[in-house]
Design a protein around this motif. Structure first.
Motif, PDB file in Angstrom:
ATOM      1  N   PRO A  12       0.808  -1.214   0.000  1.00 35.80           N
ATOM      2  CA  PRO A  12       0.000   0.000   0.000  1.00 35.80           C
ATOM      3  C   PRO A  12       0.849   1.277   0.000  1.00 35.80           C
ATOM      4  O   PRO A  12       0.412   2.311  -0.488  1.00 35.80           O
ATOM      5  CB  PRO A  12      -0.816  -0.099   1.291  1.00 35.80           C
ATOM      6  CG  PRO A  12      -0.789  -1.557   1.651  1.00 35.80           C
ATOM      7  CD  PRO A  12       0.530  -2.055   1.172  1.00 35.80           C
ATOM      8  N   VAL A  13       2.052   1.198   0.569  1.00 34.90           N
ATOM      9  CA  VAL A  13       2.986   2.324   0.577  1.00 34.90           C
ATOM     10  C   VAL A  13       4.217   1.912  -0.218  1.00 34.90           C
ATOM     11  O   VAL A  13       4.856   0.913   0.093  1.00 34.90           O
ATOM     12  CB  VAL A  13       3.394   2.720   2.011  1.00 34.90           C
ATOM     13  CG1 VAL A  13       4.347   3.922   1.970  1.00 34.90           C
ATOM     14  CG2 VAL A  13       2.166   3.048   2.852  1.00 34.90           C
ATOM     15  N   LYS A  14       4.538   2.675  -1.241  1.00 29.17           N
ATOM     16  CA  LYS A  14       5.650   2.322  -2.104  1.00 29.17           C
ATOM     17  C   LYS A  14       6.916   2.090  -1.288  1.00 29.17           C
ATOM     18  O   LYS A  14       7.307   2.903  -0.468  1.00 29.17           O
ATOM     19  CB  LYS A  14       5.909   3.430  -3.122  1.00 29.17           C
ATOM     20  CG  LYS A  14       7.113   3.100  -3.971  1.00 29.17           C
ATOM     21  CD  LYS A  14       7.383   4.068  -5.064  1.00 29.17           C
ATOM     22  CE  LYS A  14       8.736   3.758  -5.674  1.00 29.17           C
ATOM     23  NZ  LYS A  14       8.872   2.337  -6.067  1.00 29.17           N
ATOM     24  N   GLY A  15       7.551   0.926  -1.540  1.00 33.32           N
ATOM     25  CA  GLY A  15       8.817   0.601  -0.897  1.00 33.32           C
ATOM     26  C   GLY A  15       8.702  -0.170   0.392  1.00 33.32           C
ATOM     27  O   GLY A  15       9.674  -0.797   0.829  1.00 33.32           O
ATOM     28  N   ALA A  36      -0.728   3.218  -3.089  1.00 32.76           N
ATOM     29  CA  ALA A  36      -1.641   4.349  -2.909  1.00 32.76           C
ATOM     30  C   ALA A  36      -0.955   5.490  -2.173  1.00 32.76           C
ATOM     31  O   ALA A  36      -1.393   6.649  -2.265  1.00 32.76           O
ATOM     32  CB  ALA A  36      -2.883   3.907  -2.131  1.00 32.76           C
ATOM     33  N   PHE A  37       0.114   5.174  -1.437  1.00 29.73           N
ATOM     34  CA  PHE A  37       0.884   6.156  -0.693  1.00 29.73           C
ATOM     35  C   PHE A  37       2.362   6.007  -1.043  1.00 29.73           C
ATOM     36  O   PHE A  37       2.792   4.972  -1.560  1.00 29.73           O
ATOM     37  CB  PHE A  37       0.717   5.961   0.816  1.00 29.73           C
ATOM     38  CG  PHE A  37      -0.697   6.080   1.316  1.00 29.73           C
ATOM     39  CD1 PHE A  37      -1.186   7.303   1.739  1.00 29.73           C
ATOM     40  CD2 PHE A  37      -1.515   4.967   1.383  1.00 29.73           C
ATOM     41  CE1 PHE A  37      -2.489   7.421   2.197  1.00 29.73           C
ATOM     42  CE2 PHE A  37      -2.819   5.070   1.846  1.00 29.73           C
ATOM     43  CZ  PHE A  37      -3.301   6.305   2.252  1.00 29.73           C
ATOM     44  N   LEU A  68      -4.865   3.619   8.010  1.00 32.77           N
ATOM     45  CA  LEU A  68      -3.611   2.974   7.636  1.00 32.77           C
ATOM     46  C   LEU A  68      -2.815   2.698   8.895  1.00 32.77           C
ATOM     47  O   LEU A  68      -2.626   3.588   9.735  1.00 32.77           O
ATOM     48  CB  LEU A  68      -2.810   3.881   6.692  1.00 32.77           C
ATOM     49  CG  LEU A  68      -1.482   3.325   6.181  1.00 32.77           C
ATOM     50  CD1 LEU A  68      -1.726   2.171   5.207  1.00 32.77           C
ATOM     51  CD2 LEU A  68      -0.665   4.420   5.488  1.00 32.77           C
ATOM     52  N   ALA A  69      -2.353   1.446   9.034  1.00 36.24           N
ATOM     53  CA  ALA A  69      -1.502   1.072  10.155  1.00 36.24           C
ATOM     54  C   ALA A  69      -0.106   0.753   9.636  1.00 36.24           C
ATOM     55  O   ALA A  69       0.044  -0.001   8.670  1.00 36.24           O
ATOM     56  CB  ALA A  69      -2.079  -0.143  10.886  1.00 36.24           C
ATOM     57  N   LEU A  70       0.905   1.340  10.262  1.00 38.22           N
ATOM     58  CA  LEU A  70       2.305   1.037   9.962  1.00 38.22           C
ATOM     59  C   LEU A  70       2.909   0.354  11.180  1.00 38.22           C
ATOM     60  O   LEU A  70       2.770   0.838  12.305  1.00 38.22           O
ATOM     61  CB  LEU A  70       3.089   2.319   9.649  1.00 38.22           C
ATOM     62  CG  LEU A  70       2.577   3.197   8.511  1.00 38.22           C
ATOM     63  CD1 LEU A  70       3.517   4.382   8.308  1.00 38.22           C
ATOM     64  CD2 LEU A  70       2.424   2.408   7.222  1.00 38.22           C
ATOM     65  N   PRO A 125      -1.495   9.788  -6.672  1.00 40.98           N
ATOM     66  CA  PRO A 125      -2.543   9.461  -7.647  1.00 40.98           C
ATOM     67  C   PRO A 125      -2.310   8.058  -8.187  1.00 40.98           C
ATOM     68  O   PRO A 125      -1.174   7.560  -8.201  1.00 40.98           O
ATOM     69  CB  PRO A 125      -2.350  10.517  -8.735  1.00 40.98           C
ATOM     70  CG  PRO A 125      -0.921  10.922  -8.618  1.00 40.98           C
ATOM     71  CD  PRO A 125      -0.571  10.818  -7.163  1.00 40.98           C
ATOM     72  N   ARG A 126      -3.365   7.379  -8.599  1.00 40.79           N
ATOM     73  CA  ARG A 126      -3.227   6.027  -9.135  1.00 40.79           C
ATOM     74  C   ARG A 126      -2.196   6.018 -10.259  1.00 40.79           C
ATOM     75  O   ARG A 126      -2.283   6.789 -11.212  1.00 40.79           O
ATOM     76  CB  ARG A 126      -4.554   5.502  -9.671  1.00 40.79           C
ATOM     77  CG  ARG A 126      -5.606   5.206  -8.635  1.00 40.79           C
ATOM     78  CD  ARG A 126      -5.303   3.988  -7.775  1.00 40.79           C
ATOM     79  NE  ARG A 126      -5.036   2.779  -8.512  1.00 40.79           N
ATOM     80  CZ  ARG A 126      -5.964   1.973  -9.026  1.00 40.79           C
ATOM     81  NH1 ARG A 126      -7.240   2.273  -8.904  1.00 40.79           N
ATOM     82  NH2 ARG A 126      -5.607   0.866  -9.661  1.00 40.79           N
ATOM     83  N   GLY A 127      -1.210   5.153 -10.132  1.00 40.32           N
ATOM     84  CA  GLY A 127      -0.173   5.038 -11.140  1.00 40.32           C
ATOM     85  C   GLY A 127       0.912   6.091 -11.045  1.00 40.32           C
ATOM     86  O   GLY A 127       1.870   6.063 -11.827  1.00 40.32           O
TER      87      GLY A 127
END
Length: 241
Positions: A12-15, A36-37, A68-70, A125-127
């Motif tokens: 959900p979060v890049k990386g 998405a993030f 969102l939980a990290l 944004p998406r993509g």
């Protein structure tokens, strides 16, 4: 062609930690919820890249009920709505300018402590923070040929095959996966992220060098493994048990 799906996932979060899921929903822009993030360096106006910040992979991101939980390996956790703060920022992502919405909430503090410098969590944004086509595929036979773990490649789909590298002959073909239909694109170039453990972020492998010796490379010297795909028909894709 109909493919048997042995794994699905995204982050959900890049990386951050690539999640192994029971199913995903694919629309025209890829897996819903994928990247998405992202994490940004607001001073440098840059989206953090996993290859430069492998400790991102130690953070598990889980969306639930519009929150969102990290979670860190220690169990330390930050959770709550990742709502827009009203601040926007335009950041560089692999030479492309992307407009992002910075979020409010406890997430940035946990990320900054983990990485050791001030960062912000942003909604993309998406993509917006996706390199190449929105879906990536790796196959069981190719992984077996390299003695590699699927988790290192962070692919959207793991597909069962009997012949290594056969996926590279699928260019332009339609492949049915679950309720969705994909159009296969070109091969995926790989970077040093695959040398890092997918949970600890520690460099513990020489897989990239093994791929360079065994596989075709692009002009940048990056070896190819897996293929890109676009979504022709959206639908639910579940792991075949």
């Amino acid at each position: 062609m109909e493919a048997v799906v042995r794994g699905v996932g995204f982050s959900p979060v890049k990386g951050m930690r690539h999640l192994a899921l029971d199913h995903v929903y694919l629309d025209r822009l890829g897996a819903v919820g994928d990247r998405a993030f992202c994490v940004v360096d607001p001073a440098a106006r840059r989206v953090l890249r996993t290859v430069q910040h492998p400790s991102l992979m130690t953070i598990t991101a889980q969306p639930y009920d519009d929150q969102l939980a990290l979670t860190l390996p220690s169990g330390e956790r930050a959770e709550g709505p990742a709502t827009a703060s009203g601040e926007t920022i335009t950041c560089d992502y692999w030479g492309r300018q992307v407009a992002l919405s910075l979020t409010a909430g406890p997430h940035a503090e946990l990320i900054s402590r983990r990485l050791g410098h001030d960062e912000r969590l942003a909604r993309a944004p998406r993509g917006g923070v996706v390199f190449g086509d929105p879906v990536t595929i790796v196959t069981t036979a190719s992984l077996e040929a390299m003695g590699a773990d699927a988790a290192r490649f962070r692919a959207t789909l793991l597909v069962e095959t009997d012949e290594p590298w056969v996926e590279e002959s699928w260019l332009g073909r339609e492949v049915e996966v679950g309720d969705a239909t994909l159009r296969i694109g070109g091969p995926v170039p790989r970077c040093a992220v695959i040398d890092h453990h997918p949970e600890t972020g520690e460099k513990d492998s020489r897989l990239l060098k093994d791929l360079v010796r065994a596989r075709p490379t692009n002009k940048a010297g990056e070896p190819m493994f897996g293929v890109y795909a676009t979504v022709d028909r959206p639908g639910r894709v579940a792991v075949t048990r």
